[in-house]
Design a protein around this motif. Structure first.
Motif, PDB file in Angstrom:
ATOM      1  N   HIS A 116      85.162 -77.326  25.236  1.00 49.75           N
ATOM      2  CA  HIS A 116      86.544 -77.926  25.307  1.00 49.75           C
ATOM      3  C   HIS A 116      86.359 -79.175  24.458  1.00 49.75           C
ATOM      4  CE1 HIS A 116      90.258 -79.999  26.110  1.00 49.75           C
ATOM      5  NE2 HIS A 116      89.568 -80.818  26.898  1.00 49.75           N
ATOM      6  N   TYR A 117      85.170 -79.764  25.134  1.00 48.49           N
ATOM      7  CA  TYR A 117      84.869 -81.164  24.857  1.00 48.49           C
ATOM      8  C   TYR A 117      84.911 -81.425  23.143  1.00 48.49           C
ATOM      9  CZ  TYR A 117      84.187 -82.855  29.527  1.00 48.49           C
ATOM     10  OH  TYR A 117      84.445 -83.210  30.756  1.00 48.49           O
ATOM     11  N   ALA A 118      84.392 -80.406  22.422  1.00 53.51           N
ATOM     12  CA  ALA A 118      84.348 -80.232  21.039  1.00 53.51           C
ATOM     13  C   ALA A 118      85.841 -80.093  20.466  1.00 53.51           C
ATOM     14  CB  ALA A 118      83.245 -79.369  20.596  1.00 53.51           C
ATOM     15  N   LEU A 119      86.176 -78.960  21.090  1.00 56.23           N
ATOM     16  CA  LEU A 119      87.508 -78.445  20.425  1.00 56.23           C
ATOM     17  C   LEU A 119      88.485 -79.511  20.734  1.00 56.23           C
ATOM     18  CD1 LEU A 119      89.344 -76.117  19.454  1.00 56.23           C
ATOM     19  CD2 LEU A 119      89.878 -75.553  22.016  1.00 56.23           C
ATOM     20  N   ALA A 120      88.496 -80.371  21.735  1.00 53.19           N
ATOM     21  CA  ALA A 120      89.531 -81.754  21.887  1.00 53.19           C
ATOM     22  C   ALA A 120      89.350 -82.647  20.843  1.00 53.19           C
ATOM     23  CB  ALA A 120      89.459 -82.395  23.163  1.00 53.19           C
ATOM     24  N   TYR A 121      88.036 -82.551  20.112  1.00 61.35           N
ATOM     25  CA  TYR A 121      87.934 -83.518  18.907  1.00 61.35           C
ATOM     26  C   TYR A 121      88.105 -82.901  17.592  1.00 61.35           C
ATOM     27  CZ  TYR A 121      86.246 -87.578  22.036  1.00 61.35           C
ATOM     28  OH  TYR A 121      86.319 -88.355  22.909  1.00 61.35           O
ATOM     29  N   GLY A 122      88.531 -81.560  17.636  1.00 66.57           N
ATOM     30  CA  GLY A 122      88.734 -80.897  16.532  1.00 66.57           C
ATOM     31  C   GLY A 122      87.621 -80.260  15.884  1.00 66.57           C
ATOM     32  N   LEU A 123      86.466 -80.168  16.618  1.00 64.29           N
ATOM     33  CA  LEU A 123      85.250 -79.504  16.333  1.00 64.29           C
ATOM     34  C   LEU A 123      85.096 -78.180  16.976  1.00 64.29           C
ATOM     35  CD1 LEU A 123      82.847 -82.821  17.080  1.00 64.29           C
ATOM     36  CD2 LEU A 123      84.025 -81.662  14.848  1.00 64.29           C
ATOM     37  N   ASP A 124      84.632 -77.202  15.982  1.00 65.21           N
ATOM     38  CA  ASP A 124      84.317 -75.994  16.624  1.00 65.21           C
ATOM     39  C   ASP A 124      82.892 -75.806  17.157  1.00 65.21           C
ATOM     40  OD1 ASP A 124      83.517 -73.315  16.540  1.00 65.21           O
ATOM     41  OD2 ASP A 124      84.033 -72.915  14.674  1.00 65.21           O
ATOM     42  N   PRO A 125      82.925 -75.480  18.488  1.00 67.24           N
ATOM     43  CA  PRO A 125      81.731 -75.573  19.016  1.00 67.24           C
ATOM     44  C   PRO A 125      80.619 -74.609  18.776  1.00 67.24           C
ATOM     45  CG  PRO A 125      83.340 -74.309  20.604  1.00 67.24           C
ATOM     46  CD  PRO A 125      84.055 -74.972  19.258  1.00 67.24           C
ATOM     47  N   ARG A 126      80.975 -73.518  17.901  1.00 65.46           N
ATOM     48  CA  ARG A 126      79.734 -72.762  17.395  1.00 65.46           C
ATOM     49  C   ARG A 126      79.397 -73.214  15.944  1.00 65.46           C
ATOM     50  NH1 ARG A 126      84.360 -68.205  16.235  1.00 65.46           N
ATOM     51  NH2 ARG A 126      85.026 -69.990  14.998  1.00 65.46           N
TER      52      ARG A 126
ATOM     53  N   VAL B  78      76.857 -91.043   2.699  1.00 60.24           N
ATOM     54  CA  VAL B  78      77.564 -89.887   3.622  1.00 60.24           C
ATOM     55  C   VAL B  78      78.941 -89.621   2.824  1.00 60.24           C
ATOM     56  CG1 VAL B  78      78.534 -89.735   5.787  1.00 60.24           C
ATOM     57  CG2 VAL B  78      76.435 -90.752   5.357  1.00 60.24           C
ATOM     58  N   PRO B  79      79.186 -88.366   2.721  1.00 63.95           N
ATOM     59  CA  PRO B  79      80.723 -87.862   1.885  1.00 63.95           C
ATOM     60  C   PRO B  79      81.573 -88.057   3.132  1.00 63.95           C
ATOM     61  CG  PRO B  79      79.303 -85.816   2.405  1.00 63.95           C
ATOM     62  CD  PRO B  79      78.350 -87.163   2.611  1.00 63.95           C
ATOM     63  N   PRO B  80      82.909 -88.395   2.856  1.00 68.49           N
ATOM     64  CA  PRO B  80      83.874 -88.180   3.876  1.00 68.49           C
ATOM     65  C   PRO B  80      83.841 -87.110   4.241  1.00 68.49           C
ATOM     66  CG  PRO B  80      84.557 -89.511   1.912  1.00 68.49           C
ATOM     67  CD  PRO B  80      83.476 -88.887   1.550  1.00 68.49           C
ATOM     68  N   GLN B  81      84.193 -86.565   5.812  1.00 64.88           N
ATOM     69  CA  GLN B  81      84.529 -85.438   6.118  1.00 64.88           C
ATOM     70  C   GLN B  81      85.772 -84.755   5.662  1.00 64.88           C
ATOM     71  OE1 GLN B  81      84.246 -85.217  10.488  1.00 64.88           O
ATOM     72  NE2 GLN B  81      82.464 -86.668  10.432  1.00 64.88           N
ATOM     73  N   ALA B  82      85.874 -83.821   5.412  1.00 62.46           N
ATOM     74  CA  ALA B  82      86.985 -82.678   4.971  1.00 62.46           C
ATOM     75  C   ALA B  82      87.098 -81.696   5.911  1.00 62.46           C
ATOM     76  CB  ALA B  82      86.619 -82.303   3.545  1.00 62.46           C
ATOM     77  N   GLY B  83      88.446 -81.267   5.938  1.00 57.40           N
ATOM     78  CA  GLY B  83      88.819 -79.990   6.503  1.00 57.40           C
ATOM     79  C   GLY B  83      89.167 -80.087   7.942  1.00 57.40           C
ATOM     80  N   LEU B  84      89.151 -81.288   8.725  1.00 56.86           N
ATOM     81  CA  LEU B  84      89.148 -81.581   9.951  1.00 56.86           C
ATOM     82  C   LEU B  84      90.638 -80.884  10.631  1.00 56.86           C
ATOM     83  CD1 LEU B  84      87.218 -84.646  10.695  1.00 56.86           C
ATOM     84  CD2 LEU B  84      86.643 -82.426  11.549  1.00 56.86           C
ATOM     85  N   PRO B  85      90.721 -80.528  11.682  1.00 53.76           N
ATOM     86  CA  PRO B  85      92.022 -79.738  12.045  1.00 53.76           C
ATOM     87  C   PRO B  85      92.970 -81.342  12.507  1.00 53.76           C
ATOM     88  CG  PRO B  85      90.093 -78.780  13.313  1.00 53.76           C
ATOM     89  CD  PRO B  85      89.698 -79.840  12.619  1.00 53.76           C
ATOM     90  N   SER B  86      94.074 -81.075  12.908  1.00 57.69           N
ATOM     91  CA  SER B  86      95.236 -82.082  13.108  1.00 57.69           C
ATOM     92  C   SER B  86      95.590 -81.952  14.723  1.00 57.69           C
ATOM     93  CB  SER B  86      96.144 -81.843  12.453  1.00 57.69           C
ATOM     94  OG  SER B  86      97.168 -82.727  12.617  1.00 57.69           O
TER      95      SER B  86
ATOM     96  N   THR C 159      99.291 -81.323  24.357  1.00 57.51           N
ATOM     97  CA  THR C 159      98.683 -81.622  22.854  1.00 57.51           C
ATOM     98  C   THR C 159      97.753 -80.476  22.783  1.00 57.51           C
ATOM     99  OG1 THR C 159      98.552 -83.962  23.203  1.00 57.51           O
ATOM    100  CG2 THR C 159      97.099 -82.869  21.783  1.00 57.51           C
ATOM    101  N   VAL C 160      97.898 -79.760  21.442  1.00 57.67           N
ATOM    102  CA  VAL C 160      96.936 -78.567  20.968  1.00 57.67           C
ATOM    103  C   VAL C 160      96.184 -79.048  19.829  1.00 57.67           C
ATOM    104  CG1 VAL C 160      97.075 -76.250  20.436  1.00 57.67           C
ATOM    105  CG2 VAL C 160      98.905 -77.185  22.369  1.00 57.67           C
ATOM    106  N   THR C 161      95.024 -78.565  19.605  1.00 59.28           N
ATOM    107  CA  THR C 161      94.424 -78.813  18.261  1.00 59.28           C
ATOM    108  C   THR C 161      94.694 -77.744  17.480  1.00 59.28           C
ATOM    109  OG1 THR C 161      92.227 -79.773  19.317  1.00 59.28           O
ATOM    110  CG2 THR C 161      91.885 -78.835  17.308  1.00 59.28           C
TER     111      THR C 161
ATOM    112  N   SER D 137      94.910 -84.390   9.210  1.00 60.99           N
ATOM    113  CA  SER D 137      93.603 -84.323   9.877  1.00 60.99           C
ATOM    114  C   SER D 137      93.333 -85.601  10.713  1.00 60.99           C
ATOM    115  CB  SER D 137      92.447 -84.046   8.943  1.00 60.99           C
ATOM    116  OG  SER D 137      92.723 -83.041   8.138  1.00 60.99           O
ATOM    117  N   VAL D 138      92.645 -85.273  11.817  1.00 61.00           N
ATOM    118  CA  VAL D 138      92.152 -86.261  12.776  1.00 61.00           C
ATOM    119  C   VAL D 138      90.767 -86.497  12.778  1.00 61.00           C
ATOM    120  CG1 VAL D 138      92.610 -87.107  15.059  1.00 61.00           C
ATOM    121  CG2 VAL D 138      94.271 -85.772  14.255  1.00 61.00           C
ATOM    122  N   PRO D 139      90.057 -87.727  12.568  1.00 64.48           N
ATOM    123  CA  PRO D 139      88.581 -87.711  12.468  1.00 64.48           C
ATOM    124  C   PRO D 139      88.029 -87.565  13.970  1.00 64.48           C
ATOM    125  CG  PRO D 139      89.858 -89.923  12.252  1.00 64.48           C
ATOM    126  CD  PRO D 139      90.732 -89.021  12.477  1.00 64.48           C
ATOM    127  N   ALA D 140      86.894 -87.188  14.089  1.00 63.42           N
ATOM    128  CA  ALA D 140      85.977 -86.997  15.198  1.00 63.42           C
ATOM    129  C   ALA D 140      85.127 -88.038  15.357  1.00 63.42           C
ATOM    130  CB  ALA D 140      85.379 -85.540  15.270  1.00 63.42           C
TER     131      ALA D 140
END
Length: 486
Positions: free
Chosen positions: A185-195, A294-302, A371-373, A424-427
């Motif tokens: 959940h700590y990854a998911l809350a920041y919009g990251l895939d824990p896998r 470093v390139p900007p991050q792309a495709g992050l969830p909202s 709040t939902v990712t 998109s929300v940055p992590a």
């Protein structure tokens, strides 16, 4: 604003140009009928970042300007099988006892062993990822995994080492599905895939459980107001409704800004707190990031946020924050991070119930935020919102019967407030993973132009925003030899 206050104290005349009608960006406020809701983060981590800001910019300490309270419990988890556990704030021993009581003997010890390794990752990455400008040889951070390797020995099969947060959960938490859900959940809350999030994402639960989480009386928007007032006290000037459409480039150096009304303002330095694609649009020619950076991050969830105005007061003993876990965690991740991102039928929902008298008309009402990712660019129907409410009922029984009205904030609303593509929300920045979770440096290829905020080093989150301001101010005041905050 953190950068502005520090630069003003250093003797600069600072003017903030903001296209919105108020300050704060994503840290906004919705008010109606005596209810008030924050639109950004609901809790504060690492308040030391803002204590330092207020110490360095004036006589009044942070706690003289805002009222902070450690939330107790820090969080309540409701798992798919109905098991519940409340974790105490900033108490490693207390967390272990709570996990043993809820999940069975040994769960606390497994979690404690993981947290010890997470501490190593924090000690190795804290300074380069939070307190120093991004290293010119940032590839070292990209290739080096700060989380200590734990080898899983298996009979007649090759040994395994956890490289992602999901593998950490699988190999090191004893196969306990609820511990795994807790960690992931700590990854998911920041919009990251824990896998795919690196094992170094272990620093996310470590920060929370070691340094604690804090509420701000009046909501985190009150913190933004305090920083704004500190800026005014340091004679920072604000121009609201003033959209910057171009960064003026003179002889290869940033020399000011042009506004939408075609007026122009000269400057020795320009600090931009906007998403990378927005910043690129403010300058003619190639992107502001030079090759090899470093390139900007792309495709992050909202985020999808549902604000609930409820009749009836908040019951005594209610947890400030409850995480209701998805019924099908793997299915949720497959949908959210798959080729066609979508909202799960029963998603993970974070429920905030502040119980703050400043946020409700009286004690007979309650303000609740869900709040939902969710995928960036996604649109949502009332049926989708109803599914979120169904999940929330596990944390707020009878919520539909108590509902006076609700307001939905979608990725489109996030995009409108921040300019980020699709909302998109940055992590936060994380080490390893080939550098894909680092953020571009605060300096740019244009001398005199600096990037600040969640889309620049060290990434998203309230404490990271404060550190970003400190780093940019340091680079401007001390120059390229600046080695980081003390």
């Amino acid at each position: 604003m953190a950068a502005a206050a520090r630069l003003a104290v250093a003797g600069h005349r600072v003017v903030v140009y903001e296209r919105a009608a108020t300050f704060g960006g994503a840290l906004g406020r919705v008010e109606r009928d005596g209810f008030a809701f924050d639109t950004g983060p609901g809790l504060l981590q690492l308040p030391a970042v803002f204590r330092d800001l207020f110490l360095k910019t004036g006589k009044e300490a942070l706690e003289q300007c805002v009222e902070l309270t450690q939330v107790e419990p820090a969080v309540r988890h409701v798992f798919a099988d109905g098991t519940e556990v409340s974790l105490p704030n900033a108490s490693r021993a207390g967390v272990g006892e709570a996990l043993d009581a809820a999940l069975g003997e040994g769960a606390g010890a497994r979690w404690a062993a993981f947290m010890n390794r997470a501490r190593e990752a924090w000690d190795r990455s804290r300074r380069p990822l939070l307190e120093e400008p991004l290293w010119p040889n940032w590839q070292v951070l990209a290739d080096r995994e700060p989380y200590p390797a734990v080898v899983q020995r298996r009979l007649l099969r090759r040994d395994r080492v956890a490289t992602t947060l999901a593998e950490v959960a699988e190999l090191e938490l004893g196969g306990e599905p609820r511990l795994r859900a807790l960690l992931e959940h700590y990854a998911l809350a920041y919009g990251l895939d824990p896998r795919t999030a690196p094992a170094s994402a272990a620093v996310l639960p470590y920060m929370e459980q070691t340094f604690g989480v804090w509420s701000v009386r009046g909501g985190p928007r009150a913190l933004a107001e305090a920083v704004y007032e500190r800026c005014l006290a340091r004679r920072v000037e604000f121009r609201f409704g003033a959209e910057v459409v171009r960064v003026v480039d003179k002889d290869g150096r940033a020399a000011g800004v042009e506004l939408s009304d075609r007026s122009a303002e000269d400057a020795d330095f320009v600090v931009a707190g906007v998403a990378p694609e927005v910043l690129d649009g403010l300058l003619p020619g190639p992107p502001i990031r030079a090759a090899g950076e470093v390139p900007p991050q792309a495709g992050l969830p909202s985020r999808l946020t549902v604000l609930l105005a409820l009749r009836g007061g908040r019951p005594e003993g209610t947890a400030y924050r409850t995480v209701v876990h998805a019924g099908d965690r793997q299915g949720e991740l497959d949908l959210l991070f798959g080729p066609r991102p979508a909202l799960a039928a029963s998603p993970t929902v974070t429920v905030l119930r502040p119980g703050d008298p400043a946020l409700v008309p009286d004690g007979e009402h309650e303000a609740v935020t869900l709040t939902v990712t969710v995928p960036a660019h996604a649109e949502f129907s009332e049926a989708d919102v109803d599914r979120v409410l169904t999940v929330a009922e596990r944390a707020v029984p009878g919520v539909r019967d108590r509902l006076l009205w609700h307001k939905v904030r979608t990725p489109a609303d996030v995009a409108a407030a921040t300019g980020a593509d699709g909302g998109s929300v940055p992590a936060p920045a994380l080490a390893s993973a080939g550098g894909r979770l680092l953020h571009p440096s605060n300096s740019t290829r244009i001398p005199g132009l600096y990037a600040v905020g969640g889309w620049a080093h060290p990434g998203g989150g309230l404490p990271h925003a404060g550190m970003s301001g400190a780093l940019v101010a340091g680079l401007i005041v001390e120059g390229p030899d600046f080695r980081g905050s003390q």
